[in-house]
Design a protein around this motif. Structure first.
Motif, short mmCIF file in Angstrom:
data_model
loop_
_atom_site.label_atom_id
_atom_site.label_comp_id
_atom_site.label_asym_id
_atom_site.label_seq_id
_atom_site.Cartn_x
_atom_site.Cartn_y
_atom_site.Cartn_z
N LEU B 68 -15.18 32.70 20.99
CA LEU B 68 -16.29 31.95 21.59
C LEU B 68 -17.48 32.85 21.81
O LEU B 68 -18.63 32.52 21.51
N LYS B 69 -17.19 34.03 22.34
CA LYS B 69 -18.27 34.96 22.60
C LYS B 69 -18.98 35.34 21.31
O LYS B 69 -20.20 35.42 21.24
N GLN B 70 -18.19 35.57 20.25
CA GLN B 70 -18.79 35.94 18.97
C GLN B 70 -19.73 34.84 18.49
O GLN B 70 -20.83 35.10 17.98
N TYR B 71 -19.28 33.59 18.63
CA TYR B 71 -20.12 32.47 18.22
C TYR B 71 -21.42 32.45 19.01
O TYR B 71 -22.51 32.30 18.47
N GLU B 72 -21.28 32.62 20.34
CA GLU B 72 -22.47 32.55 21.18
C GLU B 72 -23.47 33.60 20.77
O GLU B 72 -24.66 33.35 20.60
N VAL B 73 -22.98 34.84 20.56
CA VAL B 73 -23.87 35.93 20.17
C VAL B 73 -24.51 35.61 18.82
O VAL B 73 -25.72 35.76 18.64
N ALA B 74 -23.70 35.12 17.88
CA ALA B 74 -24.24 34.85 16.54
C ALA B 74 -25.33 33.80 16.60
O ALA B 74 -26.39 33.95 15.98
N ILE B 75 -25.11 32.74 17.36
CA ILE B 75 -26.12 31.68 17.44
C ILE B 75 -27.39 32.22 18.07
O ILE B 75 -28.49 31.95 17.61
N LYS B 76 -27.20 33.06 19.09
CA LYS B 76 -28.40 33.57 19.76
C LYS B 76 -29.21 34.46 18.83
O LYS B 76 -30.41 34.40 18.76
N GLU B 77 -28.49 35.32 18.07
CA GLU B 77 -29.22 36.30 17.28
C GLU B 77 -29.60 35.79 15.90
O GLU B 77 -30.65 36.11 15.38
#
Lengths: 236, 240, 112
Positions: B68-77
């Protein structure tokens, strides 16, 4: 009254009896690990079990929650982008092999039990039977197998340790329930073949073997993370 | 006088008895029934099982939170989870066995025994059987083997080893002896698995005289699994 | 009677403090043997009150009953029949019978 010989006999024998009684109490105490009466102990265990069940319930809900949020990310983007959709499908395919997704399909369940009340279970001591059985299923086209809900992965080893059979380093005890996904009739036929493994086992010992074809079995996720510490991909 | 005294005592006794009977009925609870040792051990097993299940659910939660964290970071960046998915696929392919790999490990070569049969000895004793290979593969896995191959065929969880007379069929390919088994992992652990007095290969060698040679190698290469992986019966569960 | 209790007390004391144990698997057979031995002891008490105590009978009954009961329970376990129930009924029954007779003797002595 009673002569001296009789008195001596009585005292010695009663001493032996008392000794054995005390040993018995010790043995029971050790087996149930406590000073309390069995009843009380059972009560404690029942309430401990109840609270563990509640905790598991809560954790399952938390897991559902996280999975929903993951799906939101994936679905929202997959809707817009075919690339993402295909990437996700690919990922799922490989996750079948790493055990990170639950899988389902028709298949069979095999339940192995030995009614050994005391002593070391024959099945546990001869866990190679499980290895042979799994191989038999694989040769007959099983596409995924789990034993007592432990998903069998390519790195899964089975061994005997401290009164339990360790699968994926998780202790399991009889009855062993083997769930396999594949063609139910083919799997069932290969397992129950005359002179096959199960046939031999049924003849020889106190083992009960029940096979049942299933329309839909679900195999759970393997919860540990696979890590390669020694194997590296060969750069081509 | 005696009679009334004894009548009195009898009445008291019955009163006490009646009291205990009703007292018992009011207090009946299942949990106070006779508990045998077997029940205790079963309860203990159940408790251990639940604890294990909780531990594994926690393990899964940790992994998914991470994702989940990886997804969040990817979407943000980057605005997309494509790269996250791509890198996950890379790793999954390797762990699943679809990439050639190399690493430290052991190589074991098994051949049938050359010695003569003892009087009345079963000739089967001198041959390599499929169960010998199965047990060996299992021991290597228990010792932490990360990848295994038999005569170049990658061994995955659905790989079956079939003994067909003097040959062995694996992944659809048939091989005669010698049977070469390669494993990648911690060499100390793997070597212990094949050299310890309890090791199956040691017993096969000492007792049955099978010709088994093994060596440690700093660079064992194991090919990827190259058969087709279309599943006819298995599907990923809905929503995963 | 008193020496019997004394012997029991010594045995129990020793049993709790000496670190000898046996595998839990045998506990079923041992507990039946204990019951059989207890019955022997009660029989001995009764015999002593009736002045018919015989050392040989007591000793042979003690070990004989215990071994027979334990053996029966073991065989029953093997055959899948709870034979130990038979031992429980038989010895339990005799134990209470003997106890009843002992009680009568003791109360009779009191009312003399």
């Amino acid at each position: 009254m009673i002569d001296l010989k009789g008195k001596i006999a009585i005292i010695i024998l009663c001493a032996i009896l008392g000794f054995v009684i005390a040993m018995q109490i010790q043995a029971v105490r050790q087996a149930t690990g406590g000073n309390k009466f069995l009843n009380q102990r059972a009560q404690h265990m029942v309430s401990e079990l109840r609270s563990l069940r509640n905790e598991k319930e809560k954790l399952n809900q938390e897991l559902d929650d996280i999975e929903n949020r993951l799906r939101e990310y994936e679905i929202s983007e997959a809707d817009e982008s075919i690339i993402v959709r295909n990437l996700k499908k690919d990922l799922s395919k490989y996750h079948i092999f790493t055990g990170f997704v639950p899988v389902q399909g028709p298949g069979i369940t095999i339940t192995l039990d030995d009614k050994q009340s005391e002593g070391v279970s024959f099945l546990m001591y001869n866990y190679e039977i499980l290895l042979d059985l799994v191989n038999e299923l694989n040769a007959a086209g099983a596409e995924a197998i789990a034993i007592n809900d432990q998903r069998l992965l390519s790195t899964t080893g089975i061994h005997y340790f401290s009164n339990a059979v360790m699968i994926n380093s998780i202790p399991t005890t009889p009855p062993f329930v083997i769930t396999a996904i594949g063609n139910p009739q083919a799997l069932e036929a290969s397992v129950n073949m005359r002179f096959g493994i199960i046939w031999n086992i049924r003849q020889e010992n106190n083992l009960t073997v029940i096979t049942k074809e299933e329309e839909n079995i679900t195999l759970q996720i393997y919860s540990e993370t696979i890590q390669f510490k020694y194997a590296r991909p060969i750069e081509n | 006088m005696r009679k009334t005294a004894s009548a009195f005592i009898i009445i008291i006794t019955f009163v006490v008895l009646g009291y205990f009977i009703t007292f018992h009925f009011r207090n009946i609870s299942e949990e106070y029934s006779f508990v045998s040792i077997r029940n205790i051990t079963e309860l203990q097993n159940e408790i251990n099982r639940k604890k294990e299940e909780i531990r594994s659910i926690n393990g899964i939660i940790v992994k998914k939170r991470d994702q989940l964290k990886q997804y969040e970071v990817a979407i943000k960046e980057e605005g997309t989870i494509k790269e996250v998915l791509r890198s996950k696929i890379e790793i999954a392919r390797i762990h699943a066995g679809f990439v050639d790999i190399e690493g430290t490990g052991v190589i074991i070569v098994l051949r049938d025994s050359e010695r003569d049969l003892y009087k009345n000895e079963d000739p089967n004793n001198l041959i390599v059987h499929e169960s010998d290979i199965l047990v060996l593969l299992n021991e290597l896995k228990v010792a932490g083997a990360e990848a295994l191959s038999v005569n170049g065929q990658r061994v995955l969880f659905m790989t079956g080893v079939k003994c067909t007379g003097p040959t062995i069929t694996i992944n659809g390919f048939t091989y005669g002896q010698p049977f070469i088994i390669k494993a990648i992992g911690n060499t100390t652990a793997l070597n212990a698995a094949i050299m310890s007095p309890n090791a199956s290969v040691v017993i096969l060698k000492e007792v049955f005289g099978l010709d088994i040679k093994s060596r440690i190698s700093p660079r064992v290469r194991i090919a990827k699994f190259s058969e087709s992986t279309s599943f006819k019966h298995l599907t990923v569960k809905e929503g995963y | 009677m008193l020496i019997a209790l004394l012997g029991l007390a010594i045995g129990i004391f020793l049993g709790f403090y000496l670190p000898i144990t046996y595998p839990i698997a045998f506990s079923l057979y041992i507990s039946i043997a204990i019951l059989a031995a207890l019955d022997s002891v009660f029989g001995a008490l009764k015999a002593s009150l009736e002045k018919t105590f015989n050392t040989a009978i007591f000793v042979s009954g003690f070990f004989g009953n215990a071994i027979l009961a334990g053996g029966l329970a073991y065989i029953g376990d093997r055959m899948g029949i709870p034979l130990y129930y038979a031992a429980i009924f038989a010895f339990g029954n005799r134990l209470f019978n003997n106890f009843a007779i002992i009680r009568r003797h003791m109360l009779n002595i009191k009312s003399d």
